[in-house]
Design an enzyme around this catalytic site. Structure first.
Site, PDB file in Angstrom:
ATOM      1  N   GLU A 444       0.843  -1.205   0.000  1.00  5.60           N
ATOM      2  CA  GLU A 444       0.000   0.000   0.000  1.00  5.60           C
ATOM      3  C   GLU A 444       0.876   1.252   0.000  1.00  5.60           C
ATOM      4  OE1 GLU A 444      -2.170  -0.932   3.536  1.00  5.60           O
ATOM      5  OE2 GLU A 444      -2.936  -2.749   2.598  1.00  5.60           O
ATOM      6  N   LEU A 487      -5.776  -1.952  -1.307  1.00  9.85           N
ATOM      7  CA  LEU A 487      -5.690  -1.968   0.157  1.00  9.85           C
ATOM      8  C   LEU A 487      -6.219  -3.325   0.642  1.00  9.85           C
ATOM      9  CD1 LEU A 487      -6.985   1.061   2.281  1.00  9.85           C
ATOM     10  CD2 LEU A 487      -6.342  -1.157   3.190  1.00  9.85           C
ATOM     11  N   ALA A 488      -5.382  -4.325   0.627  1.00  5.06           N
ATOM     12  CA  ALA A 488      -5.833  -5.689   0.916  1.00  5.06           C
ATOM     13  C   ALA A 488      -4.607  -6.509   1.318  1.00  5.06           C
ATOM     14  CB  ALA A 488      -6.511  -6.289  -0.310  1.00  5.06           C
ATOM     15  N   GLU A 489      -4.418  -6.677   2.628  1.00  5.05           N
ATOM     16  CA  GLU A 489      -3.176  -7.295   3.106  1.00  5.05           C
ATOM     17  C   GLU A 489      -3.065  -8.769   2.729  1.00  5.05           C
ATOM     18  OE1 GLU A 489      -5.033  -5.206   4.820  1.00  5.05           O
ATOM     19  OE2 GLU A 489      -3.684  -3.519   5.167  1.00  5.05           O
ATOM     20  N   HIS A 559      -1.522   1.897  15.959  1.00  4.27           N
ATOM     21  CA  HIS A 559      -0.287   2.216  15.226  1.00  4.27           C
ATOM     22  C   HIS A 559       0.929   1.927  16.085  1.00  4.27           C
ATOM     23  CE1 HIS A 559      -3.374   4.619  13.187  1.00  4.27           C
ATOM     24  NE2 HIS A 559      -2.653   4.429  12.107  1.00  4.27           N
TER      25      HIS A 559
END
Ligand SMILES: Cc1ncc(C[n+]2csc(CCOP(=O)(O)OP(=O)(O)O)c2C)c(N)n1
Ligand SMILES: [Mg+2]
Length: 759
Positions: A444, A487-489, A559
């Site tokens: 990403e 956006l896709a791990e 985070h």
């Protein structure tokens, strides 16, 4: 977009056939062949069911009801040329591609000579490297993203043919024959490289086939894969074998509106087919059209095949508990094996005698295969650790122990500029990309700018990652090699795994450790186990770079997470966690050149810290895995740590020496799997006191394992209990006062050191 819907009644009722007649392109001989595959498939299932009841095999999963679509796919695609990710009901397809019944029975008995896994995997989990049938697992749908990556890999090599070449490395080849390089072999530049052990083959127009059940279309990874395939216009055939059930859950409860074809119809550049998958002729036609669409480069194809499931979900399931008799009878009337037999008779392709003869031949072949398989030897317990990691490249060996180059002293006599960890990671990536064209970087936001024209026209500078570590790489190496992913791990890791299966070296980025979890299935059940479960038939040595950790002042819950022990708990995965710039450079290079999957953890707080800055150690600098570094030598107390706790522990160690004269030996592990037991043992034997410190939550953390090992093996050398300092067993809060209280601070380390020294 093209859509073809075949009337299920049409293809099998062609009356009055002539000897020369072809059926949607299939000759009479091919139809007989298709029937042979189908009948063989069904009879293998029957045999296995018997063997299971006799407890001679341990599991059975049938392909019954799915034989026609499988045989058709096998006839339309090319074994050893195209690539295959077939799910567990694809027995007929595998037979059509060339897998022998004997091989299938070897799976059932779990024989050492089972070519798919050597007794490690359940039967019907296919893996045959020579046929390009890629090792399959049990989680529904985790193969789909890999199939997309496989197709991307083929396309990449077709466009970058030089990348497929194996670089000259005579020393390594010699060493490989004699086992891993010995510790006294002299370090040689460019000495070690995974490429020597990865033969790349590509055709330019190969197709990747992947199959799945109707229930599996509910998995998120299915949708990520469809999206990625459409975005890339990739030559992937998705074959959904819809038997109307996922164990006991019917399709109308599984799929909104009850029909997956309707839901996927909006994906661009796909060719769509919805077909009676119990009809081999119609199925073949659907595949032929799909193959043409993919080979000509128009994009992916979606074959939705309606099939049956006469033998319940598996031997552990009894469908009479949830399916009414009338419904089951309707299915039975469409049984593909019976229908095809009737078709051959009706068309005069085979008469009764011919059918009997074919069936007798199959029975005889299966009898021999079963008898032989039952005599096959099981694997030995001594073999269990084989192929957890690469047998060819040992990243802990001396071959990865190279010296940093002497930095050039500026002519004006000024100090050699010291670079941050972020700088050196970027520099290492850049040099490795020059050195190895198989490296591709995606994730990403890692690209400089997806809208290339902005870059070309110099309208923008480019982004290059949220932490800017990949800045400039797309500009320098092109958008084929450095690009933004959706956006896709799971897709990032799954696609990378498929690419690496083909021989590429993806170095992907997960933007924040906190968001790695969608990729967990790919990491835990696929990436780390592919080599082992295929008995070294396949490997996927990718690097996953992940920004990790707290001490951010405002990073908060999502985070700031650590959690490395979740990953060190996984066999087959190397885990690295550097604390300073030079180590990051040396370990990243080892990660890239080695032959195992590596989780490369980069602490965000250390990216631009003044602690641990260093000049660039050069384009061949490597540090072997599993070699700790003594950051501060001492004789009174050992502190074992890594990552962002290293500078904090160093601060505490310096303070306690200054104030109380306690000499702490501070060990930075640098690499968490493998880890350096020898250095730990040597130090603890000397100091007799040990503190294990880590940033992650205390309980069940990485330090628990280290502490347990010390207690187990060094108990006699201890003069004090083993202590741990770590985060509180809670999440990292936003308010800095709370963050400070939650994460281990220099003073916590100081107090623990003092207590231990005084014990
Ligand atoms: C991720 C995951 N969840 C659950 C299971 C257990 N399971 C195995 S097969 C299956 C049903 C699959 O149904 P479908 O996709 O329709 O394929 P079919 O077996 O009907 O051919 C389930 C729930 C699994 N293997 N993997
Ligand atoms: Mg199903």
């Amino acid at each position: 977009m093209a859509t073809t819907k075949t009337d299920p009644k049409l293809a099998l009722v062609a009356n009055g056939a002539k000897k020369s007649k072809v059926y949607e392109g299939l000759t009479r001989q091919q139809l007989i062949q298709a029937y042979r595959f189908m009948y063989t498939s069904r009879r293998i299932d029957d045999r296995e069911i018997l063997l299971k009841r006799q407890q001679k095999i341990y599991f059975q999963m049938s392909g019954a009801g799915h034989e026609a679509i499988g045989a058709a796919a096998g006839l339309a695609l090319k074994a050893g040329y195209d690539w295959f990710y077939p799910y567990y009901r694809d027995r007929a397809l595998c037979l059509a591609l060339g897998v022998k019944p004997y091989d299938m029975f070897l799976q059932g008995v779990g024989a050492a000579s089972d070519p798919s896994s050597g007794g490690r995997q359940m039967p019907s989990h296919w893996s045959y490297p020579e046929l390009n049938i890629v090792t399959q697992s049990s989680p529904t749908g985790s193969q789909i993203l890999q199939a997309v990556g496989c197709a991307e890999g083929g396309r990449y090599f077709a466009r970058h043919t030089r990348a497929a070449e194996v670089p000259e490395s005579p020393l390594l080849a010699k060493d490989a024959r004699n086992g891993p390089p010995s510790s006294n072999s002299s370090p040689t530049q460019s000495f070690v490289d995974y490429r020597q052990f990865k033969n790349v083959s590509f055709q330019g127009d190969e197709i990747t086939y992947v199959s799945l059940g109707d229930g599996t279309t509910s998995e998120g990874e299915f949708w990520e894969a469809m999206n990625a395939a459409a975005l890339g216009k990739l030559p992937v055939i998705f074959c959904v074998e819809d038997n109307g059930y996922a164990i006991s859950v019917p399709v109308e409860v599984q799929t909104a509106g009850g029909n997956i074809s309707r839901l996927v119809a909006g994906f661009p550049d796909f060719h769509f087919e919805e077909v009676d998958g119990t009809d081999p002729v119609a199925s073949y036609a659907a595949f032929q059209r799909s193959v043409r669409h993919c080979r000509e480069g128009h994009g992916p194809a979606f074959v939705h095949a309606h099939v049956t499931r006469p033998y319940s979900h598996s031997l552990s399931d009894d469908e009479r508990l949830y399916r009414a008799d009338a419904e089951r009878e309707r299915d039975a009337a469409r049984d593909p094996v019976t229908r095809t037999q009737m078709f051959l008779l009706r068309e005069g392709i085979l008469d009764e005698k011919g059918i009997n003869q074919l069936e007798q031949e199959v029975e005889a072949e299966l009898q021999i295969a079963v008898d032989r398989a039952l005599e096959a030897l099981p694997p030995t317990p001594e073999s269990i650790m084989n192929f957890v990691y690469s047998p060819d490249v040992d990243p802990a060996s001396a071959a990865f122990d190279t010296q940093p180059i002497e930095p050039v002293v500026p002519a004006d006599g000024k100090k050699i500029p010291a670079k941050t960890m972020a700088d050196l990671i970027t520099a290492t990536l850049r040099d490795e990309m020059k050195h190895d064209e198989r490296i591709i970087v995606f994730g990403e936001d890692v690209g400089d700018c997806s809208r290339e024209e902005y870059l070309k026209r110099k309208l923008v500078k480019g982004k290059g990652g949220v932490f800017k570590l990949t800045f400039g790489l797309q500009n320098e190496f092109g958008s084929d090699r450095v690009f933004n992913s959706p956006l896709a791990e799971a897709a990032i890791v799954g696609r990378a795994t498929g690419m690496a299966t083909r021989g590429l070296k993806p170095v992907v980025e997960i933007q924040f450790f906190d968001y790695i979890w969608p990729a967990m299935m790919q990491i835990r059940d696929e990436l780390s186990v592919i080599r082992w479960r295929s008995n070294n038939g396949f490997s996927c040595p990718i690097v996953i770079r992940v920004a990790i950790g707290g001490y951010l002042t405002g990073g908060a819950i999502y985070h700031s997470q650590c959690g490395e022990s979740v990953f060190t708990h996984i066999p087959g995965l190397r885990v690295v966690f550097p604390s300073n710039a030079q180590d990051a450079a040396g370990l990243l290079r080892t990660a890239i050149r080695c032959d195992d999957p590596v989780l490369f953890l980069e602490h965000k707080r250390l990216y631009r810290e003044s602690f641990g800055r260093a000049p660039y150690p050069g384009p061949d600098y490597m540090i072997p895995f599993g070699k700790a570094k003594i950051v501060h030598p001492g004789t009174d107390l050992t502190v074992i740590t890594y990552g962002a706790v290293v500078p904090r522990a160093l601060q505490a160690a310096q303070k306690i020496e200054r104030e109380l004269g306690v000499k702490v030996e501070l060990i930075d592990l640098r690499c968490l799997n493998p880890f350096d037991w020898d250095t730990i043992a040597e130090s603890v034997t000397k100091t007799n006191r040990v503190l294990v410190a880590y940033e992650d939550t205390l309980s069940w953390g990485y330090g628990a394992e280290i502490s347990a090992r010390i207690a187990d093996q060094l108990f006699d050398h201890l003069d004090a209990p083993i202590r741990r300092v770590a985060a509180k067993d809670v999440f990292v809060a936003y308010q800095p006062i709370l963050e400070d209280a939650i994460l281990p601070q220099p003073n916590d380390l100081y107090l623990a050191m003092k207590e231990l020294a005084e014990y």
